[in-house]
Design a protein around this motif. Structure first.
Motif, PDB file in Angstrom:
ATOM      1  N   GLU A   1      -3.370   7.435   0.763  1.00 53.87           N
ATOM      2  CA  GLU A   1      -3.306   6.086   1.320  1.00 53.87           C
ATOM      3  C   GLU A   1      -2.523   5.150   0.387  1.00 53.87           C
ATOM      4  OE1 GLU A   1      -7.339   5.048   2.163  1.00 53.87           O
ATOM      5  OE2 GLU A   1      -6.750   3.229   3.231  1.00 53.87           O
ATOM      6  N   ALA A   2      -2.741   5.307  -0.922  1.00 54.23           N
ATOM      7  CA  ALA A   2      -2.142   4.395  -1.902  1.00 54.23           C
ATOM      8  C   ALA A   2      -0.624   4.553  -1.995  1.00 54.23           C
ATOM      9  CB  ALA A   2      -2.775   4.632  -3.276  1.00 54.23           C
ATOM     10  N   ASP A   3      -0.061   5.628  -1.460  1.00 55.12           N
ATOM     11  CA  ASP A   3       1.384   5.846  -1.544  1.00 55.12           C
ATOM     12  C   ASP A   3       2.107   5.736  -0.198  1.00 55.12           C
ATOM     13  OD1 ASP A   3       1.369   6.122  -4.256  1.00 55.12           O
ATOM     14  OD2 ASP A   3       1.540   8.306  -4.272  1.00 55.12           O
ATOM     15  N   LEU A   4       1.372   5.405   0.864  1.00 56.07           N
ATOM     16  CA  LEU A   4       2.022   5.344   2.180  1.00 56.07           C
ATOM     17  C   LEU A   4       3.129   4.283   2.218  1.00 56.07           C
ATOM     18  CD1 LEU A   4      -0.908   5.839   4.710  1.00 56.07           C
ATOM     19  CD2 LEU A   4       0.983   7.388   4.223  1.00 56.07           C
ATOM     20  N   TRP A   5       2.945   3.197   1.481  1.00 52.52           N
ATOM     21  CA  TRP A   5       3.970   2.142   1.470  1.00 52.52           C
ATOM     22  C   TRP A   5       5.280   2.649   0.884  1.00 52.52           C
ATOM     23  CZ3 TRP A   5       6.090   0.324  -3.113  1.00 52.52           C
ATOM     24  CH2 TRP A   5       5.427   0.688  -4.294  1.00 52.52           C
ATOM     25  N   ARG A   6       5.181   3.580  -0.058  1.00 50.81           N
ATOM     26  CA  ARG A   6       6.416   4.122  -0.663  1.00 50.81           C
ATOM     27  C   ARG A   6       7.216   4.882   0.398  1.00 50.81           C
ATOM     28  NH1 ARG A   6       5.274   3.870  -6.324  1.00 50.81           N
ATOM     29  NH2 ARG A   6       3.024   3.899  -6.708  1.00 50.81           N
ATOM     30  N   LEU A   7       6.473   5.653   1.213  1.00 47.68           N
ATOM     31  CA  LEU A   7       7.135   6.395   2.287  1.00 47.68           C
ATOM     32  C   LEU A   7       7.717   5.422   3.312  1.00 47.68           C
ATOM     33  CD1 LEU A   7       7.772   9.115   3.575  1.00 47.68           C
ATOM     34  CD2 LEU A   7       5.580   8.978   4.757  1.00 47.68           C
TER      35      LEU A   7
END
Lengths: 328, 251
Positions: A276-282
């Motif tokens: 969840e914490a890295d979805l913004w990077r994608l």
């Protein structure tokens, strides 16, 4: 109210998402880059559940029909208010009748794929099943359940209080919490149920090689191109609930990462889940970009979540010090 | 180690080691092996998936509904959503320690009684094949049956609604005749219309709105399955039943 004078494809009204409606088959939708929306809401003094505009294709031009405080966050863009440049991730004030133009920067290779326009008071479209987020499939929420177009008038809510003074800015997460492997943006992944049912070569490729974001990538999901992932034996699973971030591998062997508008259930094998914490990077990986996967575990995923929450809380604290006394 | 577990690393032995080691009484190399919880896996920090052992069937599904009712009362749980023979549990806030929740879920499954739901029956006229059933040919090729035979076999049972999911108002149905089972498509189709009647593996369903799908569309129907302004917004719920009526077969 703000009126859109020009608007690229697939701009939508989004908030932090529609939580708690999976039982009716309704997915979460919401901002693809959640920290960008959350940061924008903080800058303009909005509550966490306020809605902003997610912009995928620039330019966008909007006229403020009344005086308003706003902030532009997320992907790089050039923002110009009545001919005067506006800094990104910064509080700005528009007089009634002012026109804001967001454009693709020409001078350098811009970062990101999705820009957010947050306005004090939030975009005040009706709340549907607990959220203002646009869910294109089923035409739920947002402005009439659809993407925005030139001519649309977007109502604004009542500002919650005095926002921080114009010029106040935040350090965006991409600078505060960078993550890359060999210069390629990286995403942390928790292995999922079918991870071990792939060949050794496939797993080596999955974890060790870059993956390209194909043009068939959108709010529903990111289809990736790379080595073909081969299962040890064919799998035909029963349909089950899935969440944004789940990396499915259809029979063709090219992974698909489910995103915010993804179906809330599916049946393709799951090799992992982007945390969840890295979805913004994608969400900010443009079409054609390369990405890498990095294996993590439960504790690592929670630590990553704490880091992004920590960024937001530090921003909240710092900004609250700058808000005029009357807001207290 | 339980030999049935195809995936010991990603149940409780590997990535969840931190959670397991929170329990000093059973900590050690085989701590996880004592409680492997076959069928429980992670979907990032957003959710956990419980998959019931054994074949798909109404009796197992009734226990899934029962487990959902139980799990959704737990404070950590935002939603407990039945799938087909499985249950998705989403977190309000991911728990620091997973093992206690996994233990509790496994115990609740063992104790879950079949829940009989009193449902309604809805009839749907379907035109099989033709423009509205672009993948009928693939099902014909896979099964060796004619379109008429496929329609007849498909329309014969009374289908219980096992679960909702996929998209707003969509129902997963139990009870499809295995003779017409056809694997999901190698590459998902980007858009199938609302009302598309399709087969994916041993399951069948009707899409409630246009969207992408990996299933084989064999026919079409017209019905409003979802209205956000209605309470509840979905037309059908687990425990209701669907019956397909052959309105025509187009070759």
């Amino acid at each position: 109210m703000i009126r859109l004078l020009a608007c690229g494809a697939l701009a939508t009204v989004q908030d932090r998402g529609r939580l708690g409606a999976l039982r009716w088959g309704v997915g979460v939708a919401g901002a693809m880059d959640a920290p960008a929306l959350a940061g924008g809401n903080l800058l303009v003094g909005n509550p966490d559940d306020a809605a902003g505009i997610e912009i995928q294709v620039l330019p966008l031009e909007a006229r403020f029909e009344s005086e308003a405080v706003f902030a532009v966050t997320g992907a790089d863009c050039t923002a110009v208010l009545d001919g005067v440049p506006v800094l990104p991730w910064t509080v700005a004030r528009a007089r009634a009748g002012a026109t804001l133009r967001l454009d693709r920067p020409a001078a350098f290779r811009p970062w990101g794929a999705r820009t957010y326009l947050c306005v004090a008071g939030g975009i005040d479209v009706p709340v549907v099943l607990g959220s203002r987020a646009t869910q294109l499939r089923g035409a739920i929420g947002g402005l009439e359940g659809r993407s925005l177009q030139a001519g649309d008038a977007l109502p604004l809510g009542r500002p919650a209080g005095d926002p921080p003074p114009p010029g106040t800015g935040l350090v965006p997460p991409v600078l505060a919490l960078p993550l890359a492997v060999g210069g390629v943006p990286a995403l942390r992944v928790l292995p999922a149920a079918e991870h071990d049912r792939y060949t050794t070569d496939s797993l080596a490729a999955f974890w060790g090689e870059p993956w390209r974001v194909t043009p068939q990538s959108d709010r529903y999901g990111f289809r990736l191109a790379g080595s073909t992932l081969v299962p040890l034996a064919p799998m035909e699973l029963r349909s089950h609930g899935i969440v944004p971030g789940v990396i499915q591998v259809p029979h063709g062997g090219q992974p698909i990462i489910q995103m915010c508008d993804a179906q809330p259930s599916g049946g393709y094998p799951k090799i992992g889940t982007v945390i969840e914490a890295d979805l913004w990077r994608l969400a900010q990986a443009p079409i054609g970009a390369r990405i890498r996967f990095v294996e993590t575990d439960w504790d690592g995923a929670l630590a990553a979540r704490d880091a992004i929450d920590g960024w937001l809380e530090a921003a909240r604290r710092d900004l609250s010090c700058l808000r005029p006394r009357s807001a207290a | 180690m339980n030999g049935l577990n195809p995936n010991p690393r990603h149940t409780w032995a590997g990535p969840l080691h931190g959670a397991v080691s929170d329990r000093p009484a059973i900590a050690g190399p085989d701590a996880a092996a004592k409680r492997p919880h076959d069928g429980i896996s992670l979907l990032g920090t957003t959710a956990l998936l419980f998959e019931a052992p054994g074949e798909t069937g109404l009796e197992v599904q009734r226990r899934i509904w029962s487990l959902a009712r139980e799990a959704e009362t737990w404070p950590e749980v935002r939603e407990a959503v039945p799938g087909v023979n499985n249950l998705l549990v989403t977190w309000r806030e991911p728990p620091r320690r997973l093992a206690p929740l996994a233990d509790r879920l496994a115990a609740a499954w063992e104790a879950a009684p079949p829940l009989a739901l009193e449902g309604r029956t809805v009839e749907l006229p379907v035109v099989y094949g033709g423009e509205g059933g672009p993948h009928m040919a693939d099902v014909v090729a896979h099964t060796g049956l004619s379109p008429e035979e496929i329609a007849e076999i498909h329309a014969a049972p009374l289908y219980p609604v096992y679960a909702l999911g996929s998209h707003p108002g969509y129902c997963y149905l139990g009870g499809m005749d295995p003779r017409i089972a056809t694997p999901r498509r190698k590459v998902p189709v980007l858009r199938i219309p609302g009302g598309a009647v399709s087969i994916g593996g041993s399951q069948t369903g009707v899409s409630a709105s246009p969207g992408p799908s990996g299933w084989n569309t064999i026919g079409s129907t017209e019905m409003s399955f979802f209205d956000a302004a209605r309470t509840p917004p979905a037309l059908l719920q687990p425990g209701d039943s669907l019956r397909f009526r052959i309105a025509g077969v187009v070759r």
